[in-house]
Design a protein around this motif. Structure first.
Motif, mmCIF file in Angstrom:
data_model
loop_
_atom_site.group_PDB
_atom_site.id
_atom_site.type_symbol
_atom_site.label_atom_id
_atom_site.label_comp_id
_atom_site.label_asym_id
_atom_site.label_seq_id
_atom_site.Cartn_x
_atom_site.Cartn_y
_atom_site.Cartn_z
ATOM 1 N N LYS A 12 0.814 -1.221 0.000
ATOM 2 C CA LYS A 12 0.000 0.000 0.000
ATOM 3 C C LYS A 12 0.840 1.260 0.000
ATOM 4 N N SER A 13 1.983 1.230 0.675
ATOM 5 C CA SER A 13 2.798 2.440 0.812
ATOM 6 C C SER A 13 4.178 2.264 0.193
ATOM 7 N N GLY A 14 4.268 1.499 -0.884
ATOM 8 C CA GLY A 14 5.549 1.235 -1.527
ATOM 9 C C GLY A 14 5.914 2.250 -2.593
ATOM 10 N N SER A 15 6.794 1.834 -3.486
ATOM 11 C CA SER A 15 7.327 2.731 -4.516
ATOM 12 C C SER A 15 6.250 3.201 -5.495
ATOM 13 N N THR A 16 5.344 2.298 -5.865
ATOM 14 C CA THR A 16 4.270 2.692 -6.791
ATOM 15 C C THR A 16 3.404 3.781 -6.174
ATOM 16 N N PHE A 80 -3.160 4.537 -13.734
ATOM 17 C CA PHE A 80 -3.017 3.166 -13.252
ATOM 18 C C PHE A 80 -1.537 2.889 -13.036
ATOM 19 N N GLY A 81 -1.175 2.532 -11.799
ATOM 20 C CA GLY A 81 0.222 2.288 -11.472
ATOM 21 C C GLY A 81 0.465 0.878 -10.992
ATOM 22 N N ALA A 89 3.995 -5.649 -15.867
ATOM 23 C CA ALA A 89 3.232 -5.032 -14.775
ATOM 24 C C ALA A 89 2.671 -6.116 -13.860
ATOM 25 N N ALA A 90 2.585 -5.799 -12.574
ATOM 26 C CA ALA A 90 2.092 -6.760 -11.581
ATOM 27 C C ALA A 90 0.791 -7.418 -12.059
ATOM 28 N N ALA A 120 -0.362 5.566 -17.556
ATOM 29 C CA ALA A 120 0.256 4.412 -16.907
ATOM 30 C C ALA A 120 1.487 4.868 -16.139
ATOM 31 N N VAL A 121 1.719 4.231 -14.991
ATOM 32 C CA VAL A 121 2.922 4.484 -14.188
ATOM 33 C C VAL A 121 3.500 3.135 -13.777
#
Length: 211
Positions: A12-16, A80-81, A89-90, A120-121
Protein backbone atom coordinates in the motif's frame (compact mmCIF):
# COMPACT_ATOMS: atom_id res chain seq x y z
CA UNK A 1 -12.85 17.52 -11.94
CA UNK A 2 -11.42 14.39 -10.42
CA UNK A 3 -8.71 11.84 -11.23
CA UNK A 4 -8.68 8.33 -9.77
CA UNK A 5 -5.20 6.91 -9.29
CA UNK A 6 -5.07 3.12 -8.95
CA UNK A 7 -2.29 1.59 -6.88
CA UNK A 8 -1.86 -1.91 -8.31
CA UNK A 9 0.93 -2.90 -5.94
CA UNK A 10 0.53 -5.44 -3.11
CA UNK A 11 2.33 -2.85 -0.96
CA UNK A 12 0.00 0.00 0.00
CA UNK A 13 2.80 2.44 0.81
CA UNK A 14 5.55 1.23 -1.53
CA UNK A 15 7.33 2.73 -4.52
CA UNK A 16 4.27 2.69 -6.79
CA UNK A 17 2.24 4.59 -4.23
CA UNK A 18 5.05 7.13 -3.80
CA UNK A 19 4.95 7.82 -7.54
CA UNK A 20 1.17 8.18 -7.52
CA UNK A 21 1.37 10.53 -4.52
CA UNK A 22 3.61 12.86 -6.54
CA UNK A 23 1.11 12.89 -9.41
CA UNK A 24 -1.81 13.43 -7.00
CA UNK A 25 -0.13 16.37 -5.24
CA UNK A 26 0.55 18.04 -8.57
CA UNK A 27 -3.03 17.51 -9.74
CA UNK A 28 -4.37 19.07 -6.56
CA UNK A 29 -2.00 22.03 -6.97
CA UNK A 30 -3.58 22.45 -10.42
CA UNK A 31 -7.09 22.48 -8.93
CA UNK A 32 -7.93 18.85 -9.81
CA UNK A 33 -9.25 16.52 -7.10
CA UNK A 34 -7.18 13.33 -6.79
CA UNK A 35 -7.87 10.06 -4.98
CA UNK A 36 -5.62 7.00 -4.71
CA UNK A 37 -7.42 3.62 -4.79
CA UNK A 38 -5.43 0.59 -3.56
CA UNK A 39 -6.52 -2.74 -5.01
CA UNK A 40 -5.18 -4.56 -1.94
CA UNK A 41 -3.10 -7.66 -1.31
CA UNK A 42 -5.58 -10.33 -2.37
CA UNK A 43 -4.86 -11.89 -5.77
CA UNK A 44 -7.04 -10.42 -8.53
CA UNK A 45 -7.66 -12.85 -11.38
CA UNK A 46 -8.25 -11.87 -14.97
CA UNK A 47 -11.32 -12.23 -17.14
CA UNK A 48 -12.52 -15.80 -17.81
CA UNK A 49 -14.79 -14.77 -20.72
CA UNK A 50 -17.88 -16.19 -19.00
CA UNK A 51 -19.97 -13.35 -20.51
CA UNK A 52 -21.97 -13.00 -17.27
CA UNK A 53 -21.20 -9.26 -17.33
CA UNK A 54 -23.35 -8.98 -20.47
CA UNK A 55 -26.30 -10.12 -18.36
CA UNK A 56 -25.39 -8.59 -14.99
CA UNK A 57 -23.87 -5.28 -16.05
CA UNK A 58 -20.92 -5.99 -13.74
CA UNK A 59 -18.25 -8.63 -13.31
CA UNK A 60 -19.52 -11.99 -11.99
CA UNK A 61 -16.62 -12.05 -9.51
CA UNK A 62 -17.79 -9.52 -6.95
CA UNK A 63 -14.59 -8.08 -5.58
CA UNK A 64 -12.45 -4.96 -5.81
CA UNK A 65 -13.23 -4.57 -9.54
CA UNK A 66 -16.93 -3.98 -8.90
CA UNK A 67 -16.03 -1.80 -5.91
CA UNK A 68 -14.02 0.47 -8.19
CA UNK A 69 -16.54 0.80 -11.02
CA UNK A 70 -18.87 3.38 -9.37
CA UNK A 71 -15.80 5.43 -8.45
CA UNK A 72 -14.70 5.28 -12.08
CA UNK A 73 -18.10 6.62 -13.14
CA UNK A 74 -17.46 9.79 -11.12
CA UNK A 75 -13.90 10.26 -12.39
CA UNK A 76 -12.78 12.44 -15.28
CA UNK A 77 -9.37 10.81 -15.69
CA UNK A 78 -7.26 7.90 -14.47
CA UNK A 79 -3.72 6.90 -13.58
CA UNK A 80 -3.02 3.17 -13.25
CA UNK A 81 0.22 2.29 -11.47
CA UNK A 82 2.00 -1.02 -10.89
CA UNK A 83 5.35 -2.40 -9.85
CA UNK A 84 7.37 -4.50 -12.28
CA UNK A 85 7.28 -8.26 -11.70
CA UNK A 86 9.43 -10.30 -14.12
CA UNK A 87 9.57 -7.47 -16.67
CA UNK A 88 5.81 -6.96 -16.80
CA UNK A 89 3.23 -5.03 -14.77
CA UNK A 90 2.09 -6.76 -11.58
CA UNK A 91 -0.39 -9.52 -12.46
CA UNK A 92 -3.03 -8.30 -9.98
CA UNK A 93 -3.28 -4.93 -11.69
CA UNK A 94 -3.49 -6.56 -15.12
CA UNK A 95 -6.23 -8.89 -13.85
CA UNK A 96 -8.04 -5.92 -12.30
CA UNK A 97 -7.89 -3.95 -15.55
CA UNK A 98 -8.74 -7.02 -17.66
CA UNK A 99 -12.07 -7.46 -15.90
CA UNK A 100 -12.81 -3.75 -15.39
CA UNK A 101 -12.37 -3.01 -19.08
CA UNK A 102 -14.13 -6.14 -20.35
CA UNK A 103 -17.22 -5.72 -18.15
CA UNK A 104 -17.41 -1.98 -18.74
CA UNK A 105 -20.55 -0.88 -20.58
CA UNK A 106 -22.07 -4.37 -20.73
CA UNK A 107 -25.82 -5.04 -20.46
CA UNK A 108 -26.59 -1.49 -21.48
CA UNK A 109 -24.76 0.02 -18.49
CA UNK A 110 -22.89 3.29 -18.77
CA UNK A 111 -19.44 3.23 -20.32
CA UNK A 112 -17.41 4.80 -17.51
CA UNK A 113 -14.05 4.75 -19.30
CA UNK A 114 -14.35 5.92 -22.90
CA UNK A 115 -12.91 9.33 -23.83
CA UNK A 116 -11.49 9.89 -20.33
CA UNK A 117 -7.73 10.64 -20.27
CA UNK A 118 -5.57 7.94 -18.71
CA UNK A 119 -1.93 7.36 -17.88
CA UNK A 120 0.26 4.41 -16.91
CA UNK A 121 2.92 4.48 -14.19
CA UNK A 122 5.47 1.74 -13.52
CA UNK A 123 7.95 1.33 -10.67
CA UNK A 124 10.91 -1.02 -10.50
CA UNK A 125 14.02 -1.69 -8.50
CA UNK A 126 16.05 -1.76 -11.69
CA UNK A 127 14.63 -2.84 -15.08
CA UNK A 128 11.43 -3.78 -16.90
CA UNK A 129 9.60 -0.48 -16.54
CA UNK A 130 9.10 0.22 -20.24
CA UNK A 131 7.59 -3.20 -20.96
CA UNK A 132 5.27 -2.81 -17.93
CA UNK A 133 4.39 0.67 -19.20
CA UNK A 134 3.35 -0.86 -22.53
CA UNK A 135 1.25 -3.53 -20.76
CA UNK A 136 -0.93 -0.90 -19.12
CA UNK A 137 -1.19 1.53 -22.05
CA UNK A 138 -2.74 -1.09 -24.33
CA UNK A 139 -5.92 -1.06 -22.22
CA UNK A 140 -6.42 2.66 -22.91
CA UNK A 141 -5.99 2.47 -26.66
CA UNK A 142 -8.67 -0.21 -27.05
CA UNK A 143 -11.15 1.91 -25.05
CA UNK A 144 -10.82 5.27 -26.84
CA UNK A 145 -9.10 6.89 -23.88
CA UNK A 146 -6.64 9.73 -24.60
CA UNK A 147 -3.22 8.61 -23.34
CA UNK A 148 -1.44 11.18 -21.19
CA UNK A 149 2.32 11.39 -21.50
CA UNK A 150 5.02 13.14 -19.50
CA UNK A 151 8.50 14.39 -20.33
CA UNK A 152 9.85 10.83 -20.21
CA UNK A 153 8.32 7.38 -19.82
CA UNK A 154 6.18 7.39 -16.68
CA UNK A 155 8.57 5.37 -14.53
CA UNK A 156 10.24 5.59 -11.14
CA UNK A 157 12.95 3.45 -9.59
CA UNK A 158 13.43 2.15 -6.07
CA UNK A 159 12.88 -1.06 -4.17
CA UNK A 160 10.95 0.76 -1.44
CA UNK A 161 9.35 4.19 -1.15
CA UNK A 162 12.40 5.61 0.63
CA UNK A 163 14.59 4.68 -2.32
CA UNK A 164 12.09 6.15 -4.79
CA UNK A 165 12.40 9.40 -2.85
CA UNK A 166 15.97 9.56 -4.17
CA UNK A 167 14.85 9.23 -7.81
CA UNK A 168 14.71 12.97 -8.48
CA UNK A 169 14.20 12.54 -12.22
CA UNK A 170 11.46 9.96 -11.75
CA UNK A 171 9.53 12.23 -9.38
CA UNK A 172 10.04 15.14 -11.77
CA UNK A 173 8.47 12.96 -14.46
CA UNK A 174 5.50 12.27 -12.17
CA UNK A 175 4.97 15.98 -11.54
CA UNK A 176 4.99 16.74 -15.25
CA UNK A 177 2.53 13.90 -15.78
CA UNK A 178 0.22 15.56 -13.25
CA UNK A 179 0.50 18.91 -15.03
CA UNK A 180 -0.13 17.34 -18.43
CA UNK A 181 -3.16 15.46 -17.13
CA UNK A 182 -4.57 18.65 -15.58
CA UNK A 183 -3.99 20.58 -18.84
CA UNK A 184 -5.78 17.95 -20.93
CA UNK A 185 -8.73 17.74 -18.53
CA UNK A 186 -9.10 21.53 -18.63
CA UNK A 187 -8.93 21.50 -22.43
CA UNK A 188 -11.67 18.85 -22.58
CA UNK A 189 -13.81 20.85 -20.16
CA UNK A 190 -13.33 24.01 -22.23
CA UNK A 191 -14.23 22.12 -25.39
CA UNK A 192 -17.37 20.72 -23.79
CA UNK A 193 -18.36 24.23 -22.69
CA UNK A 194 -17.88 25.39 -26.28
CA UNK A 195 -20.27 22.73 -27.53
CA UNK A 196 -17.75 20.18 -28.77
CA UNK A 197 -19.22 16.72 -28.24
CA UNK A 198 -17.44 13.39 -27.93
CA UNK A 199 -16.67 11.67 -31.26
CA UNK A 200 -19.52 9.82 -32.98
CA UNK A 201 -19.30 6.06 -32.70
CA UNK A 202 -19.67 3.84 -35.75
CA UNK A 203 -21.39 0.49 -35.26
CA UNK A 204 -18.63 -1.27 -37.17
CA UNK A 205 -18.18 -4.98 -37.77
CA UNK A 206 -15.94 -7.56 -36.10
CA UNK A 207 -13.82 -9.52 -38.54
CA UNK A 208 -12.25 -12.85 -37.59
CA UNK A 209 -9.05 -14.00 -39.28
CA UNK A 210 -10.12 -17.66 -39.24
CA UNK A 211 -13.52 -18.69 -40.64
Amino acid sequence: MKVMLVNGSPHKSGSTNRALEEVARTLEAEGIEAEIFWIGRKPVGGCVACEACSRLGRCAFDDVVNEFRPLAAEADGFVFGAPVHYAHAAASLLGFMDRLFYANGRAGTEDVLAYKPAAAVASARRAGTTSAFDDINKFFTIKEMPVVSSRYWNNVHGNVAEETEQDAEGLWTMRQLGRNMAWLLKCIEAGRAAGIAAPAREAGQATSFIR
